[in-house]
Design a protein around this motif. Structure first.
Motif, PDB file in Angstrom:
ATOM      1  N   MET A  24       0.826  -1.201   0.000  1.00  0.00           N
ATOM      2  CA  MET A  24       0.000   0.000   0.000  1.00  0.00           C
ATOM      3  C   MET A  24       0.865   1.259   0.000  1.00  0.00           C
ATOM      4  O   MET A  24       0.577   2.220  -0.705  1.00  0.00           O
ATOM      5  CB  MET A  24      -0.930   0.015   1.215  1.00  0.00           C
ATOM      6  N   LYS A  25       1.952   1.246   0.768  1.00  0.00           N
ATOM      7  CA  LYS A  25       2.856   2.401   0.794  1.00  0.00           C
ATOM      8  C   LYS A  25       3.496   2.629  -0.564  1.00  0.00           C
ATOM      9  O   LYS A  25       3.610   3.767  -1.021  1.00  0.00           O
ATOM     10  CB  LYS A  25       3.944   2.195   1.854  1.00  0.00           C
ATOM     11  N   LYS A  26       3.901   1.534  -1.225  1.00  0.00           N
ATOM     12  CA  LYS A  26       4.480   1.661  -2.563  1.00  0.00           C
ATOM     13  C   LYS A  26       3.458   2.249  -3.541  1.00  0.00           C
ATOM     14  O   LYS A  26       3.775   3.108  -4.357  1.00  0.00           O
ATOM     15  CB  LYS A  26       4.956   0.305  -3.083  1.00  0.00           C
ATOM     16  N   THR A  27       2.244   1.768  -3.459  1.00  0.00           N
ATOM     17  CA  THR A  27       1.188   2.255  -4.347  1.00  0.00           C
ATOM     18  C   THR A  27       0.904   3.732  -4.106  1.00  0.00           C
ATOM     19  O   THR A  27       0.748   4.512  -5.050  1.00  0.00           O
ATOM     20  CB  THR A  27      -0.094   1.431  -4.138  1.00  0.00           C
ATOM     21  N   MET A  28       0.869   4.123  -2.847  1.00  0.00           N
ATOM     22  CA  MET A  28       0.620   5.531  -2.522  1.00  0.00           C
ATOM     23  C   MET A  28       1.765   6.417  -3.001  1.00  0.00           C
ATOM     24  O   MET A  28       1.529   7.521  -3.518  1.00  0.00           O
ATOM     25  CB  MET A  28       0.406   5.691  -1.015  1.00  0.00           C
ATOM     26  N   ASN A  29       3.005   5.961  -2.861  1.00  0.00           N
ATOM     27  CA  ASN A  29       4.147   6.734  -3.349  1.00  0.00           C
ATOM     28  C   ASN A  29       4.102   6.882  -4.859  1.00  0.00           C
ATOM     29  O   ASN A  29       4.379   7.952  -5.407  1.00  0.00           O
ATOM     30  CB  ASN A  29       5.464   6.078  -2.931  1.00  0.00           C
TER      31      ASN A  29
END
Length: 66
Positions: A24-29
Motif C-alpha cells: 500500500m505504501k508503494k502504491t501511494m508513493n
C-alpha cells in the motif's frame, strides 16, 4: 489448545499484514509521483502547444467588433 500452531498462525498473519502495508505504501508513493508529474505538466507551457496541435481551429480568431 496447541500453542505452537497458534503462534505460527499469528506470525503468518502478521507477515501478511506487513506485506500488505508495504504494498500500500508503494502504491501511494507511485500515485503521489504521478500526481506531481501531472501537476508539473499542467503548469508547463507545453500543454498549450499540445492543445493547439490537437485542436488548431480553436482560439485562432477573436471577434473584437462591438
Amino acid at each position: 489448545m496447541d500453542i505452537a500452531a497458534l503462534s505460527i498462525g499469528l506470525s503468518q498473519s502478521k507477515v501478511k499484514q506487513d506485506a500488505s502495508i508495504a504494498m500500500m505504501k508503494k502504491t501511494m508513493n507511485h500515485a503521489e509521483q504521478n500526481a506531481a508529474s501531472m501537476i508539473q505538466m499542467l503548469n508547463s507551457s507545453q500543454v498549450k502547444a499540445v492543445e493547439h496541435a490537437a485542436q488548431p481551429h480553436l482560439a485562432g480568431h477573436i471577434d473584437v467588433r462591438g
